[in-house]
Design a protein around this motif. Structure first.
Motif, PDB file in Angstrom:
ATOM      1  N   PHE A 197       0.795  -1.261   0.065  1.00  5.80           N
ATOM      2  CA  PHE A 197      -0.055  -0.041  -0.150  1.00  5.80           C
ATOM      3  C   PHE A 197       0.868   1.320  -0.007  1.00  5.80           C
ATOM      4  N   LYS A 198       0.240   2.400  -0.286  1.00  4.26           N
ATOM      5  CA  LYS A 198       0.912   3.743  -0.183  1.00  4.26           C
ATOM      6  C   LYS A 198       0.512   4.452   1.023  1.00  4.26           C
ATOM      7  N   LEU A 199       1.602   5.085   1.492  1.00  7.41           N
ATOM      8  CA  LEU A 199       1.153   5.837   2.532  1.00  7.41           C
ATOM      9  C   LEU A 199       1.629   7.227   2.443  1.00  7.41           C
ATOM     10  N   ALA A 200       0.522   8.287   2.617  1.00 11.59           N
ATOM     11  CA  ALA A 200       0.735   9.492   2.356  1.00 11.59           C
ATOM     12  C   ALA A 200       1.281  10.407   3.480  1.00 11.59           C
ATOM     13  N   VAL A 201       2.196  11.247   3.257  1.00 10.52           N
ATOM     14  CA  VAL A 201       2.672  11.892   4.546  1.00 10.52           C
ATOM     15  C   VAL A 201       2.613  13.595   4.090  1.00 10.52           C
ATOM     16  N   VAL A 202       1.758  14.519   4.969  1.00 14.53           N
ATOM     17  CA  VAL A 202       1.604  15.725   4.531  1.00 14.53           C
ATOM     18  C   VAL A 202       1.771  16.520   5.744  1.00 14.53           C
ATOM     19  N   SER A 203       2.491  17.617   5.636  1.00 16.98           N
ATOM     20  CA  SER A 203       2.746  18.601   6.970  1.00 16.98           C
ATOM     21  C   SER A 203       2.019  19.699   6.750  1.00 16.98           C
ATOM     22  N   THR A 204       1.754  20.369   7.806  1.00  7.60           N
ATOM     23  CA  THR A 204       1.079  21.362   8.106  1.00  7.60           C
ATOM     24  C   THR A 204       1.401  22.624   7.434  1.00  7.60           C
ATOM     25  N   THR A 205       3.081  22.659   7.225  1.00 10.47           N
ATOM     26  CA  THR A 205       3.457  23.948   6.742  1.00 10.47           C
ATOM     27  C   THR A 205       3.251  24.051   5.411  1.00 10.47           C
ATOM     28  N   GLU A 206       2.803  22.818   4.812  1.00  9.43           N
ATOM     29  CA  GLU A 206       2.493  22.765   3.039  1.00  9.43           C
ATOM     30  C   GLU A 206       1.241  23.810   2.800  1.00  9.43           C
ATOM     31  N   GLY A 207       0.395  23.741   3.713  1.00  8.55           N
ATOM     32  CA  GLY A 207      -0.999  24.425   3.450  1.00  8.55           C
ATOM     33  C   GLY A 207      -2.101  23.130   3.562  1.00  8.55           C
ATOM     34  N   ASP A 208      -3.242  23.867   3.749  1.00 11.51           N
ATOM     35  CA  ASP A 208      -4.420  22.875   3.928  1.00 11.51           C
ATOM     36  C   ASP A 208      -4.975  22.390   2.730  1.00 11.51           C
TER      37      ASP A 208
END
Ligand code: GTP
Ligand code: MG
Length: 222
Positions: free
Chosen positions: A128-139
């Motif tokens: 499976f794929k796991l997505a990582v997104v961070s708050t500093t990138e914008g919502d």
């Protein structure tokens, strides 16, 4: 493009077959540059390397810096330098698979090249794929890059400790995410402060070693 994707898919199917025959799960970690993939792997190795047999493939355009950060956990690590390529593909994974003793692994984490677009299009043969997104990138990332958020088995929202210093709206993020994918688990963490990481450790442990499904006992008559 169709030919490239077809060739990639055939090799990905081969990779998936090999991993499945060795009972190894492969996690394809995808994010923008700097969202925290390597930091998540550091925390995960610290917590789980004594419980699970972990291997890592580090995909990077150049350098082995991320691999160097993981060296202290004494796990098998292979670096793939794409030399400018903006994503890994199944051929590059297939070529390095022999470097691992798959029979002695439970999970192979693949840190893909930092990029939210191309890595989502290339199946590596992952479980499976796991997505990582961070708050500093914008919502707005789920709305702008929906493919990854549609396909990932879980979403990590990292750097929650920085929310007070940004204009990140948790409400907007969740509304957009739920419009794209109503059911995907969302794990909100700070990989540097530790908030939320226990939920991540529990979730990933359940993927590597799923609880045995109970077998219903046959009903006895009378
Ligand atoms: N404040 C804060 N910083 C974090 C957090 N997680 C990671 N960082 C920092 O963010 C920076 C980038 O983290 P990495 O783990 O290297 O990100 P990455 O996704 O592996 O980056 P690439 O491999 O270049 O795509 C580092 O300086 C980390 O220390 C977090 O939860 N909070
Ligand atoms: Mg990294």
């Amino acid at each position: 493009m169709k030919n490239i994707l077809d060739r990639n898919q055939n090799k990905a199917d081969e990779v998936r077959k090999i991993l499945s025959s060795q009972k190894v799960i492969m996690v394809n970690i995808i994010s923008s540059p700097g969202a925290g993939k390597t930091t998540l792997l550091e925390r995960t190795c610290e917590k789980l390397a004594s419980r699970f047999r972990i291997g890592v493939i580090e995909g990077d355009i150049t350098t082995d810096r991320d691999a160097q950060r993981l060296k202290k956990y004494n796990i098998p690590i292979v670096v793939i330098n794409t030399e400018g390529g903006c994503h890994l593909d199944s051929h590059s994974i297939s070529k390095v698979l022999d470097s691992f003793d798959l029979a002695s692994l439970d999970v192979l984490f693949v840190e893909n090249v930092g990029n939210l677009i191309c890595p989502s299009q290339f199946d590596l043969g992952e479980t499976f794929k796991l997505a990582v997104v961070s708050t500093t990138e914008g919502d707005d990332k789920p709305a702008k890059y929906p493919m990854l958020f549609r396909e990932a088995r879980a979403i990590i929202l990292n750097k929650t400790d920085l929310i007070p210093y940004t204009n990140f709206s948790r409400q907007n993020f969740i509304t957009d995410l739920r419009n794209i994918n109503g059911s995907v688990p969302l794990l909100e963490v700070s990989c540097t402060k530790g908030d939320g990481l226990n939920e991540w450790f529990n979730w990933i442990s359940g993927q590597i070693d799923p609880p045995a499904t109970s077998v219903a006992s046959p009903l006895k008559g009378g």
